[in-house]
Design a protein around this motif. Structure first.
Motif, mmCIF file in Angstrom:
data_model
loop_
_atom_site.group_PDB
_atom_site.id
_atom_site.type_symbol
_atom_site.label_atom_id
_atom_site.label_comp_id
_atom_site.label_asym_id
_atom_site.label_seq_id
_atom_site.Cartn_x
_atom_site.Cartn_y
_atom_site.Cartn_z
ATOM 1 N N ARG A 9 4.898 1.316 4.463
ATOM 2 C CA ARG A 9 4.728 0.224 5.428
ATOM 3 C C ARG A 9 4.056 -0.980 4.762
ATOM 4 O O ARG A 9 4.475 -2.128 4.940
ATOM 5 C CB ARG A 9 3.913 0.681 6.623
ATOM 6 C CG ARG A 9 4.683 1.565 7.573
ATOM 7 C CD ARG A 9 3.836 1.963 8.782
ATOM 8 N NE ARG A 9 4.542 2.921 9.602
ATOM 9 C CZ ARG A 9 4.413 4.231 9.529
ATOM 10 N NH1 ARG A 9 3.560 4.766 8.657
ATOM 11 N NH2 ARG A 9 5.099 5.037 10.309
ATOM 12 N N ILE A 10 3.018 -0.701 3.991
ATOM 13 C CA ILE A 10 2.320 -1.783 3.290
ATOM 14 C C ILE A 10 3.245 -2.408 2.255
ATOM 15 O O ILE A 10 3.322 -3.633 2.120
ATOM 16 C CB ILE A 10 1.024 -1.254 2.639
ATOM 17 C CG1 ILE A 10 0.045 -0.816 3.730
ATOM 18 C CG2 ILE A 10 0.392 -2.312 1.739
ATOM 19 C CD1 ILE A 10 -1.177 -0.072 3.218
ATOM 20 N N LEU A 11 3.977 -1.565 1.548
ATOM 21 C CA LEU A 11 4.913 -2.052 0.528
ATOM 22 C C LEU A 11 6.019 -2.897 1.148
ATOM 23 O O LEU A 11 6.457 -3.895 0.554
ATOM 24 C CB LEU A 11 5.502 -0.871 -0.237
ATOM 25 C CG LEU A 11 6.164 -1.162 -1.563
ATOM 26 C CD1 LEU A 11 5.176 -1.794 -2.519
ATOM 27 C CD2 LEU A 11 6.720 0.113 -2.150
ATOM 28 N N ALA A 12 6.471 -2.547 2.332
ATOM 29 C CA ALA A 12 7.502 -3.327 3.017
ATOM 30 C C ALA A 12 6.992 -4.739 3.307
ATOM 31 O O ALA A 12 7.732 -5.721 3.131
ATOM 32 C CB ALA A 12 7.930 -2.632 4.304
ATOM 33 N N CYS A 13 5.746 -4.853 3.723
ATOM 34 C CA CYS A 13 5.175 -6.184 3.970
ATOM 35 C C CYS A 13 5.067 -6.968 2.665
ATOM 36 O O CYS A 13 5.333 -8.178 2.635
ATOM 37 C CB CYS A 13 3.805 -6.061 4.624
ATOM 38 S SG CYS A 13 3.899 -5.496 6.334
ATOM 39 N N CYS A 14 4.711 -6.293 1.589
ATOM 40 C CA CYS A 14 4.649 -6.958 0.284
ATOM 41 C C CYS A 14 6.033 -7.441 -0.141
ATOM 42 O O CYS A 14 6.192 -8.560 -0.646
ATOM 43 C CB CYS A 14 4.080 -6.016 -0.771
ATOM 44 S SG CYS A 14 2.356 -5.602 -0.528
ATOM 45 N N PHE A 15 7.047 -6.611 0.065
ATOM 46 C CA PHE A 15 8.412 -6.988 -0.287
ATOM 47 C C PHE A 15 8.874 -8.186 0.539
ATOM 48 O O PHE A 15 9.458 -9.137 0.002
ATOM 49 C CB PHE A 15 9.366 -5.805 -0.086
ATOM 50 C CG PHE A 15 10.802 -6.165 -0.308
ATOM 51 C CD1 PHE A 15 11.285 -6.374 -1.589
ATOM 52 C CD2 PHE A 15 11.671 -6.307 0.767
ATOM 53 C CE1 PHE A 15 12.604 -6.718 -1.799
ATOM 54 C CE2 PHE A 15 12.994 -6.660 0.570
ATOM 55 C CZ PHE A 15 13.462 -6.858 -0.717
ATOM 56 N N LEU A 16 8.601 -8.156 1.832
ATOM 57 C CA LEU A 16 8.983 -9.288 2.678
ATOM 58 C C LEU A 16 8.220 -10.554 2.268
ATOM 59 O O LEU A 16 8.757 -11.662 2.370
ATOM 60 C CB LEU A 16 8.731 -8.960 4.147
ATOM 61 C CG LEU A 16 9.674 -7.909 4.738
ATOM 62 C CD1 LEU A 16 9.229 -7.539 6.153
ATOM 63 C CD2 LEU A 16 11.108 -8.400 4.735
ATOM 64 N N GLY A 17 7.002 -10.393 1.793
ATOM 65 C CA GLY A 17 6.254 -11.530 1.259
ATOM 66 C C GLY A 17 6.936 -12.127 0.045
ATOM 67 O O GLY A 17 6.998 -13.348 -0.111
ATOM 68 N N GLU A 18 7.477 -11.270 -0.810
ATOM 69 C CA GLU A 18 8.230 -11.747 -1.975
ATOM 70 C C GLU A 18 9.481 -12.500 -1.539
ATOM 71 O O GLU A 18 9.834 -13.535 -2.104
ATOM 72 C CB GLU A 18 8.624 -10.579 -2.883
ATOM 73 C CG GLU A 18 7.488 -9.955 -3.649
ATOM 74 C CD GLU A 18 6.974 -10.818 -4.781
ATOM 75 O OE1 GLU A 18 7.665 -11.773 -5.208
ATOM 76 O OE2 GLU A 18 5.863 -10.543 -5.247
ATOM 77 N N VAL A 19 10.150 -11.983 -0.513
ATOM 78 C CA VAL A 19 11.344 -12.648 0.006
ATOM 79 C C VAL A 19 10.973 -14.024 0.556
ATOM 80 O O VAL A 19 11.653 -15.026 0.267
ATOM 81 C CB VAL A 19 12.028 -11.778 1.083
ATOM 82 C CG1 VAL A 19 13.130 -12.544 1.788
ATOM 83 C CG2 VAL A 19 12.586 -10.500 0.450
ATOM 84 N N LEU A 20 9.899 -14.090 1.340
ATOM 85 C CA LEU A 20 9.469 -15.373 1.896
ATOM 86 C C LEU A 20 9.095 -16.373 0.806
ATOM 87 O O LEU A 20 9.405 -17.556 0.903
ATOM 88 C CB LEU A 20 8.284 -15.182 2.841
ATOM 89 C CG LEU A 20 8.612 -14.706 4.241
ATOM 90 C CD1 LEU A 20 7.332 -14.494 5.038
ATOM 91 C CD2 LEU A 20 9.510 -15.691 4.957
ATOM 92 N N ARG A 21 8.423 -15.886 -0.234
ATOM 93 C CA ARG A 21 8.038 -16.765 -1.329
ATOM 94 C C ARG A 21 9.282 -17.373 -1.980
ATOM 95 O O ARG A 21 9.301 -18.540 -2.356
ATOM 96 C CB ARG A 21 7.220 -16.039 -2.386
ATOM 97 C CG ARG A 21 6.702 -16.975 -3.478
ATOM 98 C CD ARG A 21 6.032 -16.238 -4.609
ATOM 99 N NE ARG A 21 6.853 -15.237 -5.239
ATOM 100 C CZ ARG A 21 7.807 -15.488 -6.155
ATOM 101 N NH1 ARG A 21 8.061 -16.713 -6.521
ATOM 102 N NH2 ARG A 21 8.494 -14.509 -6.703
ATOM 103 N N GLY A 22 10.337 -16.581 -2.091
ATOM 104 C CA GLY A 22 11.571 -17.088 -2.670
ATOM 105 C C GLY A 22 12.314 -18.047 -1.754
ATOM 106 O O GLY A 22 12.995 -18.960 -2.220
ATOM 107 N N LEU A 23 12.171 -17.860 -0.447
ATOM 108 C CA LEU A 23 12.903 -18.686 0.509
ATOM 109 C C LEU A 23 12.190 -19.986 0.868
ATOM 110 O O LEU A 23 12.831 -21.018 1.060
ATOM 111 C CB LEU A 23 13.155 -17.899 1.802
ATOM 112 C CG LEU A 23 14.117 -16.715 1.697
ATOM 113 C CD1 LEU A 23 14.174 -15.972 3.026
ATOM 114 C CD2 LEU A 23 15.508 -17.194 1.288
ATOM 115 N N LEU A 24 10.879 -19.928 0.982
ATOM 116 C CA LEU A 24 10.119 -21.102 1.423
ATOM 117 C C LEU A 24 9.639 -21.919 0.227
ATOM 118 O O LEU A 24 9.161 -21.357 -0.757
ATOM 119 C CB LEU A 24 8.923 -20.666 2.272
ATOM 120 C CG LEU A 24 9.272 -19.904 3.554
ATOM 121 C CD1 LEU A 24 8.006 -19.429 4.236
ATOM 122 C CD2 LEU A 24 10.092 -20.774 4.484
ATOM 123 N N PRO A 25 9.734 -23.229 0.321
ATOM 124 C CA PRO A 25 9.335 -24.087 -0.811
ATOM 125 C C PRO A 25 7.836 -24.423 -0.814
ATOM 126 O O PRO A 25 7.456 -25.518 -1.159
ATOM 127 C CB PRO A 25 10.176 -25.347 -0.576
ATOM 128 C CG PRO A 25 10.291 -25.440 0.902
ATOM 129 C CD PRO A 25 10.366 -24.005 1.387
#
Length: 119
Positions: A9-25
């Motif tokens: 669960r914690i890792l999923a939030c970290c992964f989604l954080g990586e996705v957001l970092r790539g998507l948001l400028p």
């Protein structure tokens, strides 16, 4: 097996954080996005505290060990830091005071809000 699911669960939030970092400028680290997502999931009830509590406690317990390599790296920079010790010391002191002041203000605001809610 409980700890594996908590970690996932914690890792999923970290992964989604990586996705957001790539998507948001925005110049925000992925770890901050991950923490914000986990907080939002906890506040929204998507994740209950019991579903991450033990693993999060373990990660917080070993967290100081993650700073050892950084501290060792700073020791190698001794001659460079010795040449500019005054600006470094002033910067560290200033940032320390600012962080303490900000943390105090946030703590006071949260305490007031909590007292008003339960008042």
């Amino acid at each position: 097996m409980k700890y594996v699911f908590q970690f996932l669960r914690i890792l999923a939030c970290c992964f989604l954080g990586e996705v957001l970092r790539g998507l948001l400028p925005l110049p925000i680290p992925a770890s901050i996005y991950g923490l914000a997502l986990l907080l939002a999931a906890l506040k929204a009830g998507l994740v209950r505290l019991e579903q991450v509590k033990e693993t999060a406690g373990f990660l917080l317990a070993v967290f100081p060990l993650l700073f050892v390599p950084g501290a060792a790296g700073i020791m190698e920079l001794g001659p460079v830091l010795a040449a500019s010790w005054l600006p470094v010391a002033l910067a560290v002191a200033l940032v320390t005071v600012l962080v303490m002041a900000a943390a105090g203000r946030v703590t006071q605001a949260v305490s007031r809000r909590k007292a008003a809610r339960h008042g």
